[in-house]
Design an enzyme around this catalytic site. Structure first.
Site, PDB file in Angstrom:
ATOM      1  N   THR A   1       5.065 -29.614 -41.562  1.00 22.73           N
ATOM      2  CA  THR A   1       3.426 -29.608 -41.803  1.00 22.73           C
ATOM      3  C   THR A   1       3.107 -28.621 -42.836  1.00 22.73           C
ATOM      4  OG1 THR A   1       3.096 -30.395 -39.325  1.00 22.73           O
ATOM      5  CG2 THR A   1       1.258 -30.005 -40.585  1.00 22.73           C
TER       6      THR A   1
ATOM      7  N   ARG B   1       9.659 -23.683 -41.675  1.00 20.08           N
ATOM      8  CA  ARG B   1       9.685 -22.500 -40.644  1.00 20.08           C
ATOM      9  C   ARG B   1      10.887 -22.601 -39.850  1.00 20.08           C
ATOM     10  NH1 ARG B   1       3.240 -23.032 -39.011  1.00 20.08           N
ATOM     11  NH2 ARG B   1       2.549 -22.828 -41.045  1.00 20.08           N
TER      12      ARG B   1
ATOM     13  N   SER C   1       2.542 -18.739 -39.794  1.00 21.24           N
ATOM     14  CA  SER C   1       1.341 -18.961 -39.325  1.00 21.24           C
ATOM     15  C   SER C   1       0.910 -18.312 -37.913  1.00 21.24           C
ATOM     16  CB  SER C   1       0.727 -20.444 -39.393  1.00 21.24           C
ATOM     17  OG  SER C   1      -0.534 -20.580 -39.061  1.00 21.24           O
ATOM     18  N   HIS C   2       0.608 -19.243 -36.999  1.00 22.52           N
ATOM     19  CA  HIS C   2       0.305 -18.918 -35.697  1.00 22.52           C
ATOM     20  C   HIS C   2       1.448 -18.748 -34.733  1.00 22.52           C
ATOM     21  CE1 HIS C   2       0.994 -23.100 -36.046  1.00 22.52           C
ATOM     22  NE2 HIS C   2       1.307 -23.241 -34.733  1.00 22.52           N
TER      23      HIS C   2
ATOM     24  N   LYS D   1       6.251 -21.095 -47.736  1.00 23.74           N
ATOM     25  CA  LYS D   1       5.511 -22.220 -48.374  1.00 23.74           C
ATOM     26  C   LYS D   1       5.446 -22.367 -49.985  1.00 23.74           C
ATOM     27  CE  LYS D   1       0.996 -21.479 -46.684  1.00 23.74           C
ATOM     28  NZ  LYS D   1       0.062 -21.965 -46.051  1.00 23.74           N
TER      29      LYS D   1
ATOM     30  N   ASP E   1      -5.752 -16.410 -37.188  1.00 24.12           N
ATOM     31  CA  ASP E   1      -4.322 -16.488 -36.768  1.00 24.12           C
ATOM     32  C   ASP E   1      -3.375 -15.553 -37.779  1.00 24.12           C
ATOM     33  OD1 ASP E   1      -4.496 -18.074 -39.237  1.00 24.12           O
ATOM     34  OD2 ASP E   1      -2.863 -19.557 -38.624  1.00 24.12           O
TER      35      ASP E   1
ATOM     36  N   ASP F   1      -1.498 -15.887 -40.538  1.00 27.36           N
ATOM     37  CA  ASP F   1      -1.749 -15.910 -41.853  1.00 27.36           C
ATOM     38  C   ASP F   1      -3.221 -15.942 -42.291  1.00 27.36           C
ATOM     39  OD1 ASP F   1      -1.896 -18.517 -41.204  1.00 27.36           O
ATOM     40  OD2 ASP F   1      -1.257 -19.410 -42.880  1.00 27.36           O
TER      41      ASP F   1
ATOM     42  N   ASP G   1      -5.480 -18.402 -41.801  1.00 28.37           N
ATOM     43  CA  ASP G   1      -6.282 -19.529 -42.314  1.00 28.37           C
ATOM     44  C   ASP G   1      -7.096 -20.376 -41.327  1.00 28.37           C
ATOM     45  OD1 ASP G   1      -3.893 -20.291 -41.368  1.00 28.37           O
ATOM     46  OD2 ASP G   1      -3.438 -21.684 -42.667  1.00 28.37           O
ATOM     47  N   ARG G   2      -6.679 -19.896 -39.844  1.00 31.41           N
ATOM     48  CA  ARG G   2      -7.649 -20.643 -38.911  1.00 31.41           C
ATOM     49  C   ARG G   2      -8.616 -19.560 -38.313  1.00 31.41           C
ATOM     50  NH1 ARG G   2      -2.941 -23.505 -34.887  1.00 31.41           N
ATOM     51  NH2 ARG G   2      -1.865 -24.283 -36.566  1.00 31.41           N
TER      52      ARG G   2
ATOM     53  N   THR H   1      -2.684 -34.992 -40.473  1.00 27.12           N
ATOM     54  CA  THR H   1      -2.717 -33.722 -40.048  1.00 27.12           C
ATOM     55  C   THR H   1      -2.030 -32.939 -41.184  1.00 27.12           C
ATOM     56  OG1 THR H   1      -2.554 -34.235 -37.730  1.00 27.12           O
ATOM     57  CG2 THR H   1      -1.575 -32.110 -38.592  1.00 27.12           C
TER      58      THR H   1
ATOM     59  N   GLU I   1      -9.732 -29.457 -39.348  1.00 29.99           N
ATOM     60  CA  GLU I   1      -8.872 -29.737 -38.435  1.00 29.99           C
ATOM     61  C   GLU I   1      -9.246 -29.320 -37.147  1.00 29.99           C
ATOM     62  OE1 GLU I   1      -4.702 -30.890 -39.991  1.00 29.99           O
ATOM     63  OE2 GLU I   1      -4.973 -28.562 -40.649  1.00 29.99           O
ATOM     64  N   GLU I   2      -8.897 -30.139 -36.211  1.00 28.40           N
ATOM     65  CA  GLU I   2      -9.113 -29.762 -34.863  1.00 28.40           C
ATOM     66  C   GLU I   2      -8.367 -28.322 -34.434  1.00 28.40           C
ATOM     67  OE1 GLU I   2      -6.341 -29.706 -32.742  1.00 28.40           O
ATOM     68  OE2 GLU I   2      -5.389 -30.684 -34.405  1.00 28.40           O
ATOM     69  N   SER I   3      -7.267 -28.204 -35.213  1.00 29.97           N
ATOM     70  CA  SER I   3      -6.514 -27.127 -34.814  1.00 29.97           C
ATOM     71  C   SER I   3      -6.932 -25.593 -35.514  1.00 29.97           C
ATOM     72  CB  SER I   3      -5.066 -27.337 -35.365  1.00 29.97           C
ATOM     73  OG  SER I   3      -5.125 -27.647 -36.788  1.00 29.97           O
TER      74      SER I   3
ATOM     75  N   LYS J   1      -7.147 -23.816 -45.543  1.00 28.64           N
ATOM     76  CA  LYS J   1      -8.159 -23.677 -44.592  1.00 28.64           C
ATOM     77  C   LYS J   1      -8.276 -22.041 -44.813  1.00 28.64           C
ATOM     78  CE  LYS J   1      -5.063 -24.187 -40.817  1.00 28.64           C
ATOM     79  NZ  LYS J   1      -3.766 -24.873 -41.180  1.00 28.64           N
TER      80      LYS J   1
ATOM     81  N   ARG K   1       1.476 -33.325 -28.848  1.00 29.81           N
ATOM     82  CA  ARG K   1       0.160 -33.042 -28.844  1.00 29.81           C
ATOM     83  C   ARG K   1      -0.556 -34.356 -28.317  1.00 29.81           C
ATOM     84  NH1 ARG K   1       0.658 -28.103 -30.911  1.00 29.81           N
ATOM     85  NH2 ARG K   1       1.364 -27.599 -32.917  1.00 29.81           N
TER      86      ARG K   1
HETATM   87  C1  VG1 Z   1      -0.231 -27.488 -36.866  1.00 27.58           C
HETATM   88  C2  VG1 Z   1      -1.582 -28.086 -36.608  1.00 27.58           C
HETATM   89  C3  VG1 Z   1      -2.282 -28.652 -38.208  1.00 27.58           C
HETATM   90  C4  VG1 Z   1      -2.328 -27.631 -39.128  1.00 27.58           C
HETATM   91  C5  VG1 Z   1      -0.858 -27.136 -39.130  1.00 27.58           C
HETATM   92  C6  VG1 Z   1      -0.782 -25.842 -39.966  1.00 27.58           C
HETATM   93  O1  VG1 Z   1       0.691 -28.555 -37.121  1.00 27.58           O
HETATM   94  O2  VG1 Z   1      -1.622 -29.313 -35.691  1.00 27.58           O
HETATM   95  O3  VG1 Z   1      -3.382 -29.352 -37.959  1.00 27.58           O
HETATM   96  O4  VG1 Z   1      -2.357 -28.057 -40.042  1.00 27.58           O
HETATM   97  O5  VG1 Z   1      -0.394 -26.485 -37.673  1.00 27.58           O
HETATM   98  O6  VG1 Z   1      -1.445 -24.936 -39.347  1.00 27.58           O
HETATM   99  P1  VG1 Z   1       1.559 -29.196 -36.249  1.00 27.58           P
HETATM  100  O7  VG1 Z   1       2.232 -30.254 -36.923  1.00 27.58           O
HETATM  101  O8  VG1 Z   1       2.333 -28.313 -35.401  1.00 27.58           O
HETATM  102  O9  VG1 Z   1       0.616 -30.229 -35.441  1.00 27.58           O
HETATM  103  V1  VG1 Z   1      -1.001 -23.263 -39.886  1.00 27.58           V
HETATM  104  O10 VG1 Z   1      -2.351 -22.183 -39.327  1.00 27.58           O
HETATM  105  O11 VG1 Z   1       0.010 -23.306 -38.878  1.00 27.58           O
HETATM  106  O12 VG1 Z   1      -0.860 -23.081 -41.653  1.00 27.58           O
HETATM  107 CO    CO Z   2      -2.350 -20.279 -40.183  1.00 30.95          CO
END
Ligand code: VG1
Ligand code: CO
Length: 548
Positions: free
Chosen positions: A18, A22, A113-114, A126, A278, A280, A282-283, A345, A364-366, A377, A501
């Site tokens: 996504t 990773r 990221s998270h 990335k 988070d 990096d 962006d959240r 997504t 995004e909901e995330s 983001k 999910r």
């Molecule tokens: C998750 C979230 C998605 C987001 C992605 C990257 O992906 O659901 O909405 O864009 O993480 O965010 P997935 O495929 O695990 O559902 V981040 O802050 O990890 O760059």
């Molecule tokens: Co992130």
């Protein structure tokens, strides 16, 4: 200094998910693993030769080592200039900002990221394109294809570059420019939001907040912007020092992993505002006193009130949300008479819409919200947007959201994650749903009395309105009459097993029914989802691991 050509052989599975590639740190530490992927970037992104590149990461374990390798490879591949954040630090939105501002040919961001960090945890890489956003599928596919045939990479034999002194140095022909990771980004934020009004809010003494940087990348950004420029009291930023293992925590700003912040905003003595970001940066998570703003609602509230901020005072051209994100933003777009797009997504799907000026805001909901100011983001941006709204409206977070629900209705929303489940079981569950899809429309689920009638059921496919590219199999959507929805998809960011999910949404127009506990309000739909997808029998899990 001499460039060496090193023989190598391809690794399996260097396909970006996504958001980038990773893997566990140990995967990246294998000889040639990182180098192969980076060479595949240079081999396919030919504008980088003779051009410039932005480089930085979220500070997690292996960040500095990876940066040194990438710098030496950039030098050997003819890159003219690399802008690297001091200490190897750049948040994802800051990297996007810097790529755009200095018109570089792209950027490499090192982050998972998270996901947790540390020697036995995750690392990621990335590539972002020259518009500043995550590479679209055409680019990530080309990079992946290249990793499958790669047989050599180029790297300069040189000593490590000092990443802790701002200024320029040379690595062979390459100019390495170590930059302040915060300054350009802070300047951009000051141009979008009413810093005077927010300053007054802080100095009034009647408004107190905490920002939890979770020992991840936003610490230095939040200290500079919130405490130094906006005058929030010292200590406003918690866990503000980036650590290689995020202090052992999970840098994921949600009710589970940022529970300390939740407690600080609870009760009569609680802080008025809490926010977290988070790994990096962006959240974002936004909390009022005793109040949690779902990210889907946050996008809708920002869209409905954008004109109150200087950066968006002329209104918005349109809005986009990822498919699983609640339809709250759709209602705002309808009221404003602007387009609302539903994308798969992942942030890369917003890029074309933003570039074309079709949308101003997206989310995004995330816990992801952003706008056309960058192409990622942006966590701190969302927090500043909320602070600007609170200052302009002189209302609490809860009042702002309650008003919003009264006006537009409430989209009750929750996401249930089942983490680390068996990959075959997860695939089987989705396959089973795909087989069921054609038979679902018209069915009454959850009992005939008060049940839900299926209006449509599909495996979401998206055709990009700008370039016509198609993305298929982006998640199972089951829509009911009246707007309720169940969405199921597998995560594309995990590094172990599979994560299922399940996203549940139900619309409620009646403001007398806007104050139910979320899980209670959605209980019938949650049950339908569990039974339809046979979650327990297929995954062995009776309960989700994380509910947001
Ligand atoms: C998750 C979230 C998605 C987001 C992605 C990257 O992906 O659901 O909405 O864009 O993480 O965010 P997935 O495929 O695990 O559902 V981040 O802050 O990890 O760059
Ligand atoms: Co992130």
């Amino acid at each position: 200094m001499q460039a060496s050509v090193i023989r190598t052989t391809p690794f399996e599975g260097q396909q970006p998910g996504t958001s980038g590639l990773r893997k566990k740190v140990a995967s990246f530490q294998q000889p040639h693993y990182l180098e192969n992927f980076v060479q595949a970037i240079f081999d396919t992104q030919t504008k980088l030769a003779g051009g410039s590149l932005v480089l930085g990461g979220d500070g997690r374990f292996y960040n500095r080592e990876a940066i040194q390798v990438i710098l030496r490879m950039a030098a050997a591949n003819g890159v003219a200039r690399v802008l690297v954040g001091k200490g190897g630090i750049l948040s994802t939105p800051a990297a996007s900002c810097i790529i755009r501002k200095y018109q570089t040919q792209g950027g490499i961001v090192l982050s998972a990221s998270h996901n947790p960090g540390g020697p036995s945890e995750d690392f990621g890489i990335k590539f972002n394109i020259d518009a500043g956003g995550p590479a679209p599928a055409s680019v990530t596919n080309a990079i992946y294809q290249r990793t499958q045939t790669i047989d050599q990479y180029r790297i300069l034999d040189a000593d490590a570059v000092d990443l802790d002194q701002i200024g320029e140095s040379r690595l062979g022909e390459l100019v390495v420019q170590v930059i302040d990771p915060v300054a350009d980004y802070a300047e951009l934020m000051a141009s979008l939001f009413d810093f005077n009004a927010i300053q007054q809010l802080f100095s009034s003494g009647s408004f107190r907040m905490r920002f939890d940087a979770m020992h991840a990348v936003t610490g230095p950004y939040a200290v500079e912007i919130l405490e130094r420029r906006l005058g929030a009291e010292p200590g406003t930023v918690m866990h503000g020092v980036p650590l290689e293992d995020f202090g052992g925590g999970h840098p994921d700003p949600n009710l589970v992993h940022a529970h300390e912040l939740v407690e600080l905003t609870s009760g009569a003595q609680g802080f008025d505002f809490g926010a977290a970001s988070d790994g990096d940066g962006d959240r974002n998570m936004v909390l009022g006193r005793d109040f949690f703003v779902t990210p889907s609602d946050s996008l809708a509230v920002l869209a409905a009130n954008a004109q109150l901020t200087p950066g968006y005072k002329h209104g918005i051209s349109g809005v986009a949300r990822s498919m699983p994100t609640s339809q709250a933003a759709d209602r705002v777009a309808e009221a404003l008479g602007v387009d609302c797009f539903e994308t798969p997504t992942g942030w890369k799907f917003f890029g074309n819409l933003l570039d074309a000026g079709r949308i101003t805001l997206c989310g995004e909901e995330s816990f992801g919200t952003g706008s056309d100011h960058v192409r990622e983001k942006d966590g701190l941006w969302a927090v500043l947007f909320w602070l600007n709204l609170i200052a302009a409206k002189r209302q609490s977070v809860a009042e702002i959201v309650h008003d919003h629900w009264r006006r537009f209705g409430r989209n009750y929303y929750t996401r249930h994650d089942y983490e680390g489940i068996d990959s075959d079981a997860a695939e089987g569950l989705i396959d089973h749903l795909r087989i069921l899809l054609p038979s679902l429309p018209g069915q009454q689920l959850g009992g005939t009395n008060g049940g839900f009638k299926v209006a449509f059921a599909d495996d979401f496919a998206y055709t990009d309105p700008i370039d016509g590219s198609v993305a298929e199999q982006q998640g199972i959507r089951i829509g009911f009459e009246g707007g309720a929805r169940i969405v199921l998809r597998l995560s594309g960011t995990g590094t172990q097993g599979a994560t299922l999910r399940v996203y549940i949404e139900q619309y409620e127009a009646d403001s007398a029914r806007h104050h139910l506990p979320v899980q209670e309000a959605l209980a019938p739909l949650i049950l339908i989802a569990r039974e339809l997808a046979q979650i327990e029998s297929r995954t062995g899990r009776a309960q989700p691991d994380v509910i947001t």
